[in-house]
Write a protein that holds these residues in place. Sequence first.
Motif, PDB file in Angstrom:
ATOM      1  N   UNK A 222      71.744 108.765  12.428  1.00 38.25           N
ATOM      2  CA  UNK A 222      71.691 109.667  13.585  1.00 38.25           C
ATOM      3  C   UNK A 222      71.680 108.874  14.892  1.00 38.25           C
ATOM      4  N   UNK A 223      70.914 107.797  14.938  1.00 38.82           N
ATOM      5  CA  UNK A 223      70.859 106.951  16.140  1.00 38.82           C
ATOM      6  C   UNK A 223      72.196 106.287  16.413  1.00 38.82           C
ATOM      7  N   UNK A 224      72.858 105.788  15.363  1.00 44.13           N
ATOM      8  CA  UNK A 224      74.154 105.144  15.550  1.00 44.13           C
ATOM      9  C   UNK A 224      75.188 106.160  16.030  1.00 44.13           C
ATOM     10  N   UNK A 225      75.202 107.334  15.417  1.00 43.78           N
ATOM     11  CA  UNK A 225      76.148 108.379  15.824  1.00 43.78           C
ATOM     12  C   UNK A 225      75.922 108.726  17.298  1.00 43.78           C
ATOM     13  N   UNK A 226      74.666 108.844  17.686  1.00 49.08           N
ATOM     14  CA  UNK A 226      74.335 109.169  19.071  1.00 49.08           C
ATOM     15  C   UNK A 226      74.787 108.072  20.034  1.00 49.08           C
ATOM     16  N   UNK A 227      74.516 106.824  19.699  1.00 51.68           N
ATOM     17  CA  UNK A 227      74.906 105.736  20.610  1.00 51.68           C
ATOM     18  C   UNK A 227      76.422 105.572  20.664  1.00 51.68           C
TER      19      UNK A 227
ATOM     20  N   UNK B 206      73.565 106.994  -3.375  1.00 52.19           N
ATOM     21  CA  UNK B 206      74.176 107.181  -4.691  1.00 52.19           C
ATOM     22  C   UNK B 206      75.504 106.428  -4.782  1.00 52.19           C
ATOM     23  N   UNK B 207      76.292 106.464  -3.727  1.00 49.82           N
ATOM     24  CA  UNK B 207      77.618 105.836  -3.720  1.00 49.82           C
ATOM     25  C   UNK B 207      77.528 104.317  -3.795  1.00 49.82           C
ATOM     26  N   UNK B 208      76.604 103.727  -3.027  1.00 45.85           N
ATOM     27  CA  UNK B 208      76.505 102.261  -2.999  1.00 45.85           C
ATOM     28  C   UNK B 208      75.625 101.724  -4.122  1.00 45.85           C
ATOM     29  N   UNK B 209      74.776 102.589  -4.681  1.00 47.98           N
ATOM     30  CA  UNK B 209      73.857 102.134  -5.709  1.00 47.98           C
ATOM     31  C   UNK B 209      72.715 101.305  -5.131  1.00 47.98           C
ATOM     32  N   UNK B 210      72.639 101.272  -3.814  1.00 52.36           N
ATOM     33  CA  UNK B 210      71.607 100.473  -3.145  1.00 52.36           C
ATOM     34  C   UNK B 210      70.290 101.236  -3.108  1.00 52.36           C
ATOM     35  N   UNK B 211      69.213 100.502  -3.243  1.00 54.70           N
ATOM     36  CA  UNK B 211      67.881 101.095  -3.112  1.00 54.70           C
ATOM     37  C   UNK B 211      67.607 101.190  -1.618  1.00 54.70           C
ATOM     38  N   UNK B 212      67.394 102.403  -1.116  1.00 55.67           N
ATOM     39  CA  UNK B 212      67.185 102.541   0.328  1.00 55.67           C
ATOM     40  C   UNK B 212      66.201 103.651   0.649  1.00 55.67           C
ATOM     41  N   UNK B 213      65.579 103.516   1.789  1.00 56.03           N
ATOM     42  CA  UNK B 213      64.675 104.536   2.311  1.00 56.03           C
ATOM     43  C   UNK B 213      65.553 105.599   2.974  1.00 56.03           C
ATOM     44  N   UNK B 214      65.741 106.718   2.293  1.00 57.54           N
ATOM     45  CA  UNK B 214      66.673 107.750   2.764  1.00 57.54           C
ATOM     46  C   UNK B 214      66.321 108.279   4.143  1.00 57.54           C
ATOM     47  N   UNK B 215      65.046 108.488   4.402  1.00 53.77           N
ATOM     48  CA  UNK B 215      64.645 109.007   5.716  1.00 53.77           C
ATOM     49  C   UNK B 215      65.025 108.014   6.809  1.00 53.77           C
ATOM     50  N   UNK B 216      64.821 106.721   6.532  1.00 53.65           N
ATOM     51  CA  UNK B 216      65.168 105.685   7.515  1.00 53.65           C
ATOM     52  C   UNK B 216      66.681 105.603   7.700  1.00 53.65           C
ATOM     53  N   UNK B 217      67.423 105.680   6.609  1.00 50.11           N
ATOM     54  CA  UNK B 217      68.887 105.647   6.689  1.00 50.11           C
ATOM     55  C   UNK B 217      69.389 106.841   7.494  1.00 50.11           C
ATOM     56  N   UNK B 218      68.803 108.011   7.266  1.00 48.40           N
ATOM     57  CA  UNK B 218      69.202 109.212   8.010  1.00 48.40           C
ATOM     58  C   UNK B 218      68.930 109.026   9.505  1.00 48.40           C
ATOM     59  N   UNK B 219      67.756 108.479   9.831  1.00 50.63           N
ATOM     60  CA  UNK B 219      67.424 108.234  11.256  1.00 50.63           C
ATOM     61  C   UNK B 219      68.368 107.196  11.863  1.00 50.63           C
TER      62      UNK B 219
END
Length: 180
Positions: free
Chosen positions: A110-115, A94-107
Amino acid sequence: MAMFGMGKIKQMAAREDMDELASWLVGQSLRFAAEITQNFKDVPPILAATEGLAFTVHALRRETYRVQEFKAWDNIFEPSMKQMYQLFAMTLGAWTGAEMDRAQVARDAENLVSSRNLEYQTLPFLIGAPEDRQTVTYAAARRIAETTDPARRDEGIAFAHKVLTRVVEFEMPEQAARLS
């Protein structure tokens, strides 16, 4: 019977606090991204928000983690973080206005936060002087500044470091107190 009731109430209160914490983490990462991208137009907003989130989650863990309470951490904090990644993806879209796959962005988040958490755990200090390479604030600031114009990289590191330090010193204590 009364003990069960109190335990349930405490659990519900803990979940409510975690929902507020998730909202705070998401809001914090977007505020961070807005500040960075306002001053450094070449930093992608999604990168700034995700790196800001990774830093803030790590800093909060570092400030509140108690070895003897690992079960509470695993049972309350970790499941709430799963929901927070969904909220992050939705809000970021919503903030960026970008069309994105939310489930993929969430994953991906999560992966970036973990690494980043694994990377940041190797550093002895959370905050310190802007040029102190033994701090998480320096490592996170450097990560963000990597995408800036090389001529402005040092300025980007210094600016990001200042914002991250402010988060730890002035905005995190209230959230950390809630978790403790």
